[in-house]
Structure formats: C-alpha cells, structure tokens
Design a protein around this motif. Structure first.
Motif, PDB file in Angstrom:
ATOM      1  N   LYS A  49      78.039  87.992  72.108  1.00  0.00           N
ATOM      2  CA  LYS A  49      77.644  89.275  72.714  1.00  0.00           C
ATOM      3  C   LYS A  49      78.852  90.012  73.277  1.00  0.00           C
ATOM      4  O   LYS A  49      79.640  89.449  74.022  1.00  0.00           O
TER       5      LYS A  49
ATOM      6  N   HIS B   3      67.405  88.530  61.086  1.00  0.00           N
ATOM      7  CA  HIS B   3      68.460  89.106  61.915  1.00  0.00           C
ATOM      8  C   HIS B   3      69.274  87.964  62.512  1.00  0.00           C
ATOM      9  O   HIS B   3      68.703  87.030  63.083  1.00  0.00           O
TER      10      HIS B   3
ATOM     11  N   PRO C 172      71.244  87.038  65.470  1.00  0.00           N
ATOM     12  CA  PRO C 172      71.639  87.505  66.796  1.00  0.00           C
ATOM     13  C   PRO C 172      73.081  87.111  67.101  1.00  0.00           C
ATOM     14  O   PRO C 172      73.680  86.291  66.397  1.00  0.00           O
TER      15      PRO C 172
ATOM     16  N   LYS D 243      70.514  79.576  67.018  1.00  0.00           N
ATOM     17  CA  LYS D 243      70.735  80.734  67.880  1.00  0.00           C
ATOM     18  C   LYS D 243      71.005  80.235  69.312  1.00  0.00           C
ATOM     19  O   LYS D 243      70.389  79.260  69.746  1.00  0.00           O
TER      20      LYS D 243
END
Length: 160
Positions: free
Chosen positions: A11, A125, A127, A156
């Motif tokens: 992130k 998707h 992440p 994930k």
C-alpha cells in the motif's frame, strides 16, 4: 521446473506534488511487506532473485522481501513500471536460467491481468502486497510462454 511469484507492491501513499513513480509506501505498506515476506518464508517458499519495477513503492516492497529472505539479488527493470502482460512475458523470457524461483514486483492493473492470463483461477483483483505463485513446467525461462503453468497459491495480507 521453475517457480514464478507475482507480487503487487504494498500500500502506497498519495502525497501531493510527487510524481506517481516516486510515491512511497504508507504506514500499512511498511507493515504488510515484511509481514507477507515472513509468511512466505514460514511456508517454505524459496526465492532466488527479486525482479522489480524501479518505482519507489515497488522497489521498497521488494527490498523488504529481500531482507526477510536474506537475499539481495534485486534486478530493477524499467518495463515493469505499469507493465502490460506482453511486457511481463518479455521480462520473464529474458530471466537467467540459473534462477529457478523468481519473484516479480509490479503494479496494477497489469499484474492482475497478467496473473489471470496464466490461470483459470479467477483472480479478480490483486490487492496491495498480494502474491500469486505458479509452478512452470520448463527448464528455461525462454520456454515460459508455451510451458504448462500450474497455479500454486494466492495470498493476501488481510488473510494472513
């Protein structure tokens, strides 16, 4: 046999007045990257080399993995920044055949599209900081395109 891991960068932050290429990881990214690397090491994943987009968020994620795996064999490849599936394929086909287990760090949407092109699994998707792994039935990375690819796992950070 070869093993390919596709890792989406952890992130990142969205600071103003910074180019996309230079965006850093945010606090969660700095936590997730070493956490995911440690998890992979605990489940006995092997990585011989780390191949990454040179963008700051991907490179920083890659460095966390390299530190956990105690392996500083990092290659920065410009084409992995916002790579298309074709560019991923070209990068992989040029990997050194002495490397059997390679982790590639890149960005969405390209990394998700590429992962889906390799499997019938529905990876809707990827992440941030997620990892998809494949076993490749080939002795050379040059054979990658036509080689049989077996899905191994999709992990994930929120699930570990």
């Amino acid at each position: 046999m070869k093993t390919l891991l596709l890792v989406r960068h952890a992130k990142s932050d969205w600071p103003t007045n910074i180019d996309d290429f230079d965006r850093p990881l945010n606090e969660r990214g700095h936590k997730d990257a070493p956490k995911m690397a440690k998890f992979l090491k605990e489940i006995s994943v092997t990585i011989d080399a780390f191949v990454t987009s040179p963008a700051k968020r991907a490179l920083t994620t890659c460095r966390y993995f390299a530190e956990v795996f105690e392996n500083k064999n990092i290659q920065k490849i410009e084409e992995l920044y916002n790579a298309s599936p074709t560019e991923f394929l070209e990068v992989i086909e040029h990997l050194n055949d002495s490397l059997d287990h390679v982790a590639i760090f890149s960005h969405n949407n390209g990394i998700t599209y590429f992962a889906n092109s390799l499997t019938n699994e529905n990876i809707e998707h990827m992440p941030t900081c997620s990892v998809v792994a494949f076993k490749i039935s080939a002795e050379s990375w040059k054979e990658f395109k036509n080689a049989e690819k077996n899905f191994l796992f999709f992990h994930k950070p929120k699930e570990i």
